[in-house]
Every structure is written in C-alpha cells, then in structure tokens.
Design an enzyme around this catalytic site. Structure first.
Site, PDB file in Angstrom:
ATOM      1  N   PRO A   1       0.584  -0.840   0.049  1.00  0.00           N
ATOM      2  CA  PRO A   1      -0.317   0.390   0.809  1.00  0.00           C
ATOM      3  C   PRO A   1       0.660   1.266  -0.139  1.00  0.00           C
ATOM      4  CG  PRO A   1      -0.284  -0.999   2.260  1.00  0.00           C
ATOM      5  CD  PRO A   1       0.507  -2.179   1.303  1.00  0.00           C
TER       6      PRO A   1
ATOM      7  N   LYS B   1      -1.310   2.758  -4.136  1.00  0.00           N
ATOM      8  CA  LYS B   1      -2.056   2.013  -6.101  1.00  0.00           C
ATOM      9  C   LYS B   1      -2.913   1.310  -6.478  1.00  0.00           C
ATOM     10  CE  LYS B   1      -0.195   5.148  -8.676  1.00  0.00           C
ATOM     11  NZ  LYS B   1      -0.782   6.278  -7.416  1.00  0.00           N
TER      12      LYS B   1
HETATM   13  C1  LIG Z   1      -5.766  -4.251   4.678  1.00  0.00           C
HETATM   14  C2  LIG Z   1      -5.749  -3.682   3.457  1.00  0.00           C
HETATM   15  C3  LIG Z   1      -5.087  -2.324   3.561  1.00  0.00           C
HETATM   16  C4  LIG Z   1      -5.305  -1.741   2.320  1.00  0.00           C
HETATM   17  N1  LIG Z   1      -5.182  -0.345   2.382  1.00  0.00           N
HETATM   18  C5  LIG Z   1      -4.706   0.121   1.165  1.00  0.00           C
HETATM   19  C6  LIG Z   1      -4.461   1.530   0.750  1.00  0.00           C
HETATM   20  O1  LIG Z   1      -4.080   2.176   2.120  1.00  0.00           O
HETATM   21  N2  LIG Z   1      -3.884   1.966  -0.498  1.00  0.00           N
HETATM   22  C7  LIG Z   1      -4.481   1.501  -1.402  1.00  0.00           C
HETATM   23  O2  LIG Z   1      -4.294   1.997  -2.264  1.00  0.00           O
HETATM   24  N3  LIG Z   1      -5.001   0.293  -1.132  1.00  0.00           N
HETATM   25  C8  LIG Z   1      -5.552  -0.194  -0.305  1.00  0.00           C
HETATM   26  N4  LIG Z   1      -5.212  -1.711  -0.396  1.00  0.00           N
HETATM   27  C9  LIG Z   1      -5.991  -2.386  -1.425  1.00  0.00           C
HETATM   28  C10 LIG Z   1      -6.567  -1.549  -1.902  1.00  0.00           C
HETATM   29  O3  LIG Z   1      -7.807  -2.255  -0.565  1.00  0.00           O
HETATM   30  C11 LIG Z   1      -7.658  -3.409  -3.014  1.00  0.00           C
HETATM   31  O4  LIG Z   1      -6.967  -2.655  -3.672  1.00  0.00           O
HETATM   32  C12 LIG Z   1      -8.529  -2.899  -3.607  1.00  0.00           C
HETATM   33  O5  LIG Z   1      -9.855  -3.580  -2.597  1.00  0.00           O
HETATM   34  C13 LIG Z   1      -9.546  -3.569  -4.516  1.00  0.00           C
HETATM   35  O6  LIG Z   1     -10.593  -3.939  -4.975  1.00  0.00           O
HETATM   36  P1  LIG Z   1     -11.015  -5.184  -6.059  1.00  0.00           P
HETATM   37  O7  LIG Z   1     -12.787  -4.770  -5.776  1.00  0.00           O
HETATM   38  O8  LIG Z   1     -10.438  -5.412  -6.595  1.00  0.00           O
HETATM   39  O9  LIG Z   1     -11.185  -6.320  -4.173  1.00  0.00           O
HETATM   40  P2  LIG Z   1     -11.686  -6.206  -3.230  1.00  0.00           P
HETATM   41  O10 LIG Z   1     -11.592  -4.830  -2.140  1.00  0.00           O
HETATM   42  O11 LIG Z   1     -10.770  -7.322  -2.231  1.00  0.00           O
HETATM   43  O12 LIG Z   1     -13.454  -6.914  -3.234  1.00  0.00           O
HETATM   44  C14 LIG Z   1     -13.339  -8.528  -4.068  1.00  0.00           C
HETATM   45  C15 LIG Z   1     -14.813  -8.794  -3.533  1.00  0.00           C
HETATM   46  O13 LIG Z   1     -14.629  -9.829  -3.906  1.00  0.00           O
HETATM   47  C16 LIG Z   1     -15.484 -10.576  -2.304  1.00  0.00           C
HETATM   48  N5  LIG Z   1     -14.851 -12.282  -3.151  1.00  0.00           N
HETATM   49  C17 LIG Z   1     -13.865 -12.296  -2.859  1.00  0.00           C
HETATM   50  N6  LIG Z   1     -14.098 -14.599  -2.775  1.00  0.00           N
HETATM   51  C18 LIG Z   1     -15.060 -14.520  -3.596  1.00  0.00           C
HETATM   52  C19 LIG Z   1     -16.170 -15.324  -3.487  1.00  0.00           C
HETATM   53  N7  LIG Z   1     -15.407 -16.876  -3.719  1.00  0.00           N
HETATM   54  N8  LIG Z   1     -17.524 -15.545  -4.077  1.00  0.00           N
HETATM   55  C20 LIG Z   1     -17.689 -13.883  -3.987  1.00  0.00           C
HETATM   56  N9  LIG Z   1     -16.868 -12.936  -4.718  1.00  0.00           N
HETATM   57  C21 LIG Z   1     -15.902 -13.017  -3.300  1.00  0.00           C
HETATM   58  C22 LIG Z   1     -14.760 -10.206  -1.265  1.00  0.00           C
HETATM   59  O14 LIG Z   1     -15.668 -10.188  -0.342  1.00  0.00           O
HETATM   60  C23 LIG Z   1     -15.075  -8.931  -1.864  1.00  0.00           C
HETATM   61  O15 LIG Z   1     -16.495  -7.711  -1.522  1.00  0.00           O
HETATM   62  C24 LIG Z   1      -5.366  -2.479   0.561  1.00  0.00           C
HETATM   63  C25 LIG Z   1      -5.944  -3.826   1.009  1.00  0.00           C
HETATM   64  C26 LIG Z   1      -6.131  -4.577   2.031  1.00  0.00           C
HETATM   65  C27 LIG Z   1      -6.848  -5.874   2.005  1.00  0.00           C
END
Ligand SMILES: Cc1cc2nc3c(=O)[nH]c(=O)nc-3n(C[C@H](O)[C@H](O)[C@H](O)COP(=O)(O)OP(=O)(O)OC[C@H]3O[C@@H](n4cnc5c(N)ncnc54)[C@H](O)[C@@H]3O)c2cc1C
Length: 388
Positions: free
Chosen positions: A292, A296
C-alpha cells in the site's frame, strides 16, 4: 437466471464495473460472498488518483466524494526527523483526493440500489464453469437454494483470495510475486490528523505513515514484524511506537485517542498474467496486489475496470472484440508501472535490512528526490497516477 455479464465480487472493482456497464445498457449481476454490511465495514484504501475520480464521476457516483473528499496538492516525506514536501501541483499540475474506500463503496452501493441492478450478497460456493466456451455459467448457493447464472462473460473482481483466478487451469496462468518480510500495523481513530497532508516517515525504528480520512478522523500506520499479534498492541503501545518515529512538530501536534479499528496488513507485490482466460476477465486485486505504500491498489482496480468496461461496451455496441482482445495487455502495461512504483517506494521508505549499505542507498535516493526537480517530477507523476 441469465445476464450479459456476471460479476464476481462487490468490492470497488465489481461495483464500479456494474455501474459503468449499466450506464451503457449492459445487464449485469453481482455475486458477493459476504454480506453488504461486512463489505462496508472493511477499512482499506484512502488516496484517489485524478483518473479514478473522473471514472467515479462518469459512473455517476462522485458527488459526495467532491463534497467530503480532501484535495491534496502535495505530500510530506520525513527522513530521520526532518520533513520535506513534494508538490504534486507544481510538478504535474494535478492533485489527489483523500476519500476512504468505505465511502466509495457506499456511494457505489447506493448508486447500484438506485438503478435497481441485482446484487446477490452472501452468495456461497460460487463456482465458474465453461469459461473457454461461448456459454459460461456461474453456480452458487443463496438463501439455502442452489442457483445457476448463465452469461456472455464473467468478470472476476473477487480480490486476491477470490475464486476466479483459482478457476483457471494452472498451465494457463503465470504468477509473479514478492512477499516483504514486514507488515503495516494500522489504526483508525476519531482524532484530528497531525497534518493537512499525508506524512510518509522513514526512520531507523521503521516506516510510519500519518494519513487521514477526514478533518476529524486519522489513519496511522507503523511498520511491524509479520510475527506481531494484534492483541499485544493496545492503543497506548501503538501511540508510544509511532511518536518516536515522527519529527518534533508532528510529535507535538499528535492527538491520540482510542482506536476504532486496528489491523495488521502483510505487504505483497503480486501479478497474475494474463488477465483474460476465454470468457473470464480478471480485474483489480483478483489479478494483482501492490504494497500500500504508493496508494495504488484501489486505483489500479479502477483502471482495469475502465479498460474492461470500454471493451465490453465496444463488444455490445459495435460488435467488435478488438478491445476484449487487447484488454489483458493494456491493463498489464499500467499494472506493471504501478507495481514498479509501489515496490520502489516500499524499498525506499521501510527498514528493509540491518545492512548499512542498504541504509545509505536509501538516504542517497531520498536526498536526490528532495534536490532534483527531475526526480521529484518522476515521483509526483507516479503518485498522482499515470494517464490511461
Ligand atoms: C488490509 C488492507 C489495507 C489496504 N490499504 C490500502 C491503502 O491504504 N491504499 C490502497 O490504495 N490500497 C489499499 N488496499 C488495497 C485496496 O483496498 C484494494 O486494492 C481494493 O480493495 C481492490 O478492490 P477489488 O474490488 O479488486 O478487491 P476487493 O476490495 O478485495 O473486493 C473483492 C470482493 O470479492 C469478494 N469475494 C471474494 N471471494 C469471493 C467469492 N468466492 N465469491 C464471491 N465474492 C467473493 C470479497 O468479499 C470482496 O467483497 C488495502 C487492502 C487491504 C486488504
């Protein structure tokens, strides 16, 4: 049930994709493993690039962000107790927005509810079928019954631990990974931020970050060992470890208070290639993870969604699959640049070893960053976000 695009995951990637597709008349259903409350309760990213802001506006969910978000023209970097500032505005003419991922998720959920698009929360046992055919399917359990969703395409937006990437044959995918030997211990507290801008801290005791979500809510992180147990970090111990890493002014201004959230995040760089497998397209954390440090992760999820939504719109509106064919290469070109920046910033700012050579190289690089307009421009350009 039948839809045009089955979206797995209601994180920022899945919700934003659903919103953009709906605007262009493309039917979609989101299947999410967790409940809506659980998804909204996750405290994660907070810094939004200009291109991500534009995309949220395009999706019609940017109003609250513009009202409540904090525009940041620069960032502060503190090295061994001395603070320096890099101006994004001066170097690039652009700025970033501080607005929590929780709020973005809420705006996207509200937007989805307003258009009446279907989201199945608490969908269990989601499984992908026939992704290399023209008739892919997704099966799942919800409310005690088995369901099947037939579709034209599947968007795997289900994060790093999701099922989409794992559904791909092992010989069709390549993983590139670096796991860092430290993590971030973070707390959220209803206390005023120590500064109007983020402060990235490099200190012999380890990295720290002073961030915020609003003028009354702060987010602080300290570098910690992966062996740490969150239970052994009561709030007083956290504040006691943060303070010595800060400069005198920040230490004096720091207002401490009870944490409202506390967690340890391991740091990892990861990319899966390609991002397309037949009729399955991966987007966001399902395909890649960044540490993080460069803020990004969420922004990359948004840029994948932009490329994928444009490709799907082109498929349905113009009967052209050129965008779908180019999706993986286009998305990965931006992903790898953000991976490079996040890796660079992580190795620059953290205590990465006890080797004095590593330490001296970090200091030389930081000194160069503060003295060279070219170096500061490169940093600012990457931090505010590379163009699409
Ligand atoms: C603890 C933490 C802190 C972070 N801090 C930062 C930060 O400070 N700055 C930054 O830029 N980024 C940060 N990130 C990264 C950022 O939050 C992610 O890059 C972002 O959430 C990506 O979005 P996404 O929709 O791709 O994935 P996610 O937000 O992970 O969403 C994926 C979704 O899919 C769902 N899912 C998973 N498996 C299944 C399944 N089998 N069936 C159906 N649904 C499912 C999950 O429940 C979730 O709701 C952090 C991440 C974490 C884990």
């Amino acid at each position: 049930m039948r839809t045009q695009v089955a979206i797995i995951g209601a994180g920022p990637a899945g919700l934003l994709l659903g919103q953009l597709l709906h605007k262009h008349g493309i039917d979609n259903v989101i299947l999410e493993r967790q409940t809506g409350e659980y998804v909204l309760g996750r405290v994660r990213a907070g810094v939004i690039e200009k291109v991500t802001m534009d995309l949220l506006d395009e999706a019609g969910v940017g109003a609250r962000m513009h009202r409540d978000g904090l525009v940041h023209d620069g960032v502060q970097i503190c090295v061994d107790g001395v603070r320096h500032r890099v101006s994004f505005k001066e170097m690039t003419g652009r700025a970033v927005m501080v607005y929590g991922q929780t709020e973005i998720t809420k705006d996207l959920m509200d937007g989805r509810a307003a258009i009446g698009a279907k989201t199945v929360y608490a969908a269990e046992g989601v499984a992908l079928h026939d992704i290399f055919t023209d008739q892919p399917r997704v099966t799942y359990r919800a409310a005690g019954a088995e369901h099947e969703l037939a579709c034209d395409f599947i968007a795997g937006c289900d994060g790093f631990h999701g099922i989409s990437r794992k559904s791909v044959p092992a010989d069709a995918i390549t993983h590139h990974e670096r796991v860092y030997p430290f993590g971030w211990l973070g707390i959220l507290s209803d206390t005023p931020p120590v500064s109007d801008e983020l402060i990235y801290v490099r200190h012999p005791r380890g990295f720290a970050l002073c961030s915020m979500r609003s003028p009354t809510r702060s987010r602080y992180y300290i570098q910690c060992s992966l062996a740490e147990d969150i239970e052994s970090w009561p709030d007083d111990r956290f504040w006691g470890e943060l303070k010595p890493r800060l400069d005198d002014e920040a230490r004096e201004r720091l207002v401490t208070g009870p944490s409202i959230e506390k967690s340890i995040a391991p740091l990892r760089s990861f990319v899966a290639e390609p991002m397309r497998f037949g009729r399955l397209f991966l987007a966001g954390d399902a395909a890649h993870i960044v540490p993080p440090t460069g803020a990004k992760g969420l922004n990359l999820a948004a840029s994948d969604v932009r490329y994928l939504s444009l490709a799907l719109i082109e498929h349905y509106a113009e009967k052209s699959d050129a965008g779908l064919a180019a999706y993986s290469a286009r998305a990965l070109a931006r992903v790898w640049k953000a991976e490079r920046f996040s890796w660079w910033m992580t190795t620059l700012m953290h205590r990465i070893s006890d080797n004095s050579f590593d330490h001296k190289i970090q200091l030389a690089e930081l000194d160069y960053l503060f003295r060279s307009q070219a170096a500061a421009t490169v940093f600012a350009e990457n931090y505010v976000g590379l163009p699409y």
